[in-house]
Design an enzyme around this catalytic site. Sequence first.
Site, PDB file in Angstrom:
ATOM      1  N   ASN A 202      44.736 -27.220   0.162  1.00 23.02           N
ATOM      2  CA  ASN A 202      43.579 -28.076  -0.108  1.00 23.02           C
ATOM      3  C   ASN A 202      42.421 -27.225  -0.622  1.00 23.02           C
ATOM      4  O   ASN A 202      42.099 -26.201  -0.042  1.00 23.02           O
ATOM      5  CB  ASN A 202      43.166 -28.777   1.191  1.00 23.02           C
ATOM      6  CG  ASN A 202      42.217 -29.913   0.923  1.00 23.02           C
ATOM      7  OD1 ASN A 202      41.221 -29.766   0.219  1.00 23.02           O
ATOM      8  ND2 ASN A 202      42.516 -31.063   1.488  1.00 23.02           N
ATOM      9  N   CYS A 207      42.717 -33.523  -0.790  1.00 20.76           N
ATOM     10  CA  CYS A 207      43.919 -34.081  -0.153  1.00 20.76           C
ATOM     11  C   CYS A 207      44.318 -35.389  -0.820  1.00 20.76           C
ATOM     12  O   CYS A 207      45.488 -35.748  -0.837  1.00 20.76           O
ATOM     13  CB  CYS A 207      43.719 -34.256   1.349  1.00 20.76           C
ATOM     14  SG  CYS A 207      42.216 -35.102   1.796  1.00 20.76           S
ATOM     15  N   HIS A 454      40.642 -38.747   5.024  1.00 24.08           N
ATOM     16  CA  HIS A 454      41.730 -37.829   4.763  1.00 24.08           C
ATOM     17  C   HIS A 454      42.900 -38.615   4.193  1.00 24.08           C
ATOM     18  O   HIS A 454      43.159 -39.733   4.615  1.00 24.08           O
ATOM     19  CB  HIS A 454      42.107 -37.170   6.096  1.00 24.08           C
ATOM     20  CG  HIS A 454      43.214 -36.178   5.964  1.00 24.08           C
ATOM     21  ND1 HIS A 454      43.168 -35.157   5.050  1.00 24.08           N
ATOM     22  CD2 HIS A 454      44.395 -36.060   6.618  1.00 24.08           C
ATOM     23  CE1 HIS A 454      44.288 -34.448   5.161  1.00 24.08           C
ATOM     24  NE2 HIS A 454      45.043 -34.984   6.092  1.00 24.08           N
ATOM     25  N   ASP A 471      51.213 -33.585   4.469  1.00 23.89           N
ATOM     26  CA  ASP A 471      49.802 -33.546   4.865  1.00 23.89           C
ATOM     27  C   ASP A 471      49.228 -32.198   4.436  1.00 23.89           C
ATOM     28  O   ASP A 471      49.262 -31.222   5.190  1.00 23.89           O
ATOM     29  CB  ASP A 471      49.715 -33.739   6.382  1.00 23.89           C
ATOM     30  CG  ASP A 471      48.275 -33.927   6.852  1.00 23.89           C
ATOM     31  OD1 ASP A 471      47.362 -33.708   6.042  1.00 23.89           O
ATOM     32  OD2 ASP A 471      48.069 -34.266   8.028  1.00 23.89           O
TER      33      ASP A 471
END
Length: 1115
Positions: A202, A207, A454, A471
């Site tokens: 990131n 993200c 997020h 993730d």
Amino acid sequence: MTVMTPAPIDQEDEEILVPHSDLTENNHQPMEVVAQPEIANTVESQPVEDAPSTRFTWRIENFSRLNTKKLYSDTFVVGSYKWRVLIFPKGNNVDYLSMYLDVADSTSLPYGWSRYAQFSLAVVNQMHNKFSVRKDTQHQFNVRESDWGFTSFMPLGELYEPSRGYLVNDVLVVEAEVLVRRIVDYWTYDSKKETGYVGLKNQGATCYMNSLLQTLYHIPYFRKAVYHMPTTENDMPSGSIPLALQSLFYKLQYSDTSVATKELTKSFGWDTYDSFMQHDVQELNRVLCEKLEDKMKGTVVEGTIQKLFEGHHMNYIECINVDYKSTRKESFYDLQLDVKGCRDVYASFDKYVEVERLEGDNKYHAEQYGLQDAKKGVLFIDFPPVLQLQLKRFEYDFMRDTMVKINDRYEFPLQLDLDRENGKYLSPDADRSVRNLYTLHSVLVHSGGVHGGHYYAFIRPTLSDQWYKFDDERVTKEDIKRALEEQYGGEEELPQTNPGFNNTPFKFTKYSNAYMLVYIRESDKDKIICNVDEKDIAEHLRERLKKEQEEKEHKKKEKAEAHLYTIIKVARDEDLAEQIGRDIYFDLVDHDKVRSFRFQKQMPFNVFREEIAREFGVPVQFQRFWLWAKRQNHTYRPNRPLTAIEETQSVGQLREVSNKVHNAELKLFLEVEMGLDLRPIVPPEKTKDDILLFFKLYDPEKEELRYVGRLFVRGNGKPSEILRKLNEMAGFDPEEEIALYEEIKFEPNVMCEPIDKKIGFRASQLEDGDIICFQKASLMESEHVRYPDVSSYLEYVHNRQVVHFRSLDKPKEDDFCLEMSRLYTYDDVVGRVAQQLGLDDPSKIRLTPHNCYSQQPKPQAIKYRGVDHLSDMLVHYNQTSDILYYEVLDIPLPELQGLKTLKVAFHHATKDEVVIHTIRLPKQSTVGDVLDDLKTKVELSHPNAELRLLEVFYHKIYKVFPPNEKIENINDQYWTLRAEEIPEEEKNLGPHDRLIHVYHFNKDTAQNQMQIQNFGDPFFLVIHEGETLAEIKVRIQKKLQVSDEEFAKWKFAFLSLGRPEYLQDSDIISTRFQRRDVYGAWEQYLGLEHTDNAPKRYAVNQSRHTYEKPVKIYN
């Protein structure tokens, strides 16, 4: 990665999460705020039902009279850990209530403790639970961050306003819901080993992009097409989107560790500013696909994007009474589906193809038939092999003038049949031989609020039963429940373990929910989930990436072996001559720009000398090396020559002599003496009485400083004895009178003192490594030069600052640059800017400082003469910027600062329109002055019309402002100011007439709870004694101009504290409005229940800085 614009606390973003750390300008490190939650968010955790949870309620009495900066709650226990809530009643250096969850026993826990919790903090609205302010987050607590939460939890103005319902009888009710999760070590987790896949790094707030890129990468047909886009070995990834994407996909396929996206964002033409902006996934998807479609034109993969993602629908309008039909075919790459009011994907598709009737005032104009009743709708001609569904989780709230997130429960199936009910979604032209049965491939999730949050993705790359969560850097195996059901959104009920103020079961809103779905058509899945291997990847790309990998390995090896080596940096006269007056002005050399050598620590120093002989052509016997030393005044100078013994030691031993810091470099000055034939000679022996001095020459006319050489002088000698030599070095006449100065230090201030030529060097406290600056004495009195002597010139250089000025309207583009002194006053700075812009009045310039972290203007402009110097304008916490933003105002800034600006929405008495006006008046003005000013700007129904100003919040009228109220304290940021004409009937109220509130409402039965939702424009109505509902309805219908057919569907109710009591036409209304025991008149009203189908009339207010910018890919 929890996304926030990485900004300090003055950022206007209520979602920002920070450790509380008693912020002061010196100790706050906003960048850490961004980096830390990444750990928390990616911790492998148990499902919610396995995690111990507690709800804690804290009643704070006499809240407004608290005079403490911070306040802790009692301790409560969750998961065998002790917790407490920490609040700052007057804000933690912000105008917001600040609230955090704190580990109560952090000081007594064992070394290295760590615990992970998901939690929500809430301020309960004691009048209306639905207006309670609740925020949730998650964090890994440790010794460095033993508290975590929200510095800007809610505006103090809203909290302390009694009518809002947060403070009742001066009691504030705070709730904390804490779920403790077990921790799996984040740092040792290996995604590739555990899952076979790797994540993406990131860059700050990317993200949203990472989740999309993973989704596209895992559509193998798409990946294959990207690999087949023509690129060459001469392309640079940072300048070519196809090559950057190929490179990224290759690394995702073959790398063992997470992959960086910097090259790709550079190829988009993004700077770090764009990477720190939260963008919209859907917009990025569209823009990226359009770019790729464009770049694929004329290549072997032309048309791939359309082939994969493009479907078509038909918009039609069909007349009911005549034979006329209009159709238009349109293509789509994704479909936007409504979430609000729909229980699942099928309900959204039903809504998508819903038929709208065009009748009454809304008839359709059919070419030769004129106005006709008609039906209007959309049907699908074909669906694409890869169906991308964007769920409308965000919508605009016109009353609050802001975007809101919809966290309602919304279901989506594993298999989606779009041929259901005999092809109800398909147009007559659709090819019915194609079976539109889809299987779910990926679920993109958004967790958080509207201003930040997020993104991550659940994907099943091969459409097997195994799901994976992508993730950012971390990939984990997940089950189907986690990927589907837990992403439906809605609320989840948690058992109550702490009976307190409110005994209802606690419903925890799920802020994590699906935002985009990708389905693949069953009949196309073998083609789309195809095999992609090395042969699909261009040879030059494989070579380039192999080389990159080798370089990476080499650097890794170097790093691993660094402790075995010493870096030696060698400065020579040539370096001093090249740098002084160009790169540097103070001291002698920038060591980062001199030759450096990497030698093994055990290597004898003599071997190094031989290397120097080869490199510089100076035989070993002619070399003399000096060690550098940092002095107490922070200058860095040659200190002493190496001794004969030191020269026999190893490189590592020498480094320890020069610097005790582990892994520090060895810095040396190489002294080479030249003979008359300009060849190196043996250096003269240096006695204790010899001093090595360095000389710089200053030319005031050219404003130029340069290095002219060095000399050994005798300690008891005098400067007067070397004047002829200095003139020779400078190229002056031997008898030229010169002035000498010693350059002593430059931090924090310049110190450069004149030298008395008649006093001995030693007596003047000169020593090895000192610097003497000299100049022609004749120019010191000259009026034609800006800086007549060395001291004034060095002072100027030290404070010199090139400032990049940008127009506040175009905050990314430099407009012009000005060289200034950091000591310039406020007036000096605006004076120079006004001069540059050709403006006569500098007081019309308003400047705004730069936020170094978000790379944006700060929210607050600099007040008139609000800072002393330019240096104060450029400082941002512990960083200094070189950017300022300017505006040219229509009135002088001091005058503007004395004014209050209000946004007022004017509702026209007869026309169905709302116009927002900006009113600017002196702060001491009254509401009456605002209305007088407004009268000059709006169209009134008649010249003598009287106006009033209302405060409207959530579609209710909370206040009618008295005309004599001062405007200074009116806040239009959170609620709407509405101006309207006072109807004639209200001016002549009889003794038994009453003025009541009338609001529109409908019932929301989401989550099995009946909730009243107000909408539309609230208004006042006069009711007479004995008047029935039937009589009042006539007046309401006329006032609102509603058609008979529509009005017949409306229901009418008396509402008190949110509970409806439905009325009959024969009911006498005035009897209902007799009670006086209601807190706030707005809580007792006549409700009009009907569906909300009014057109949205509000124009959007533009706040000074918005948070979400449109996605642009520049290349």
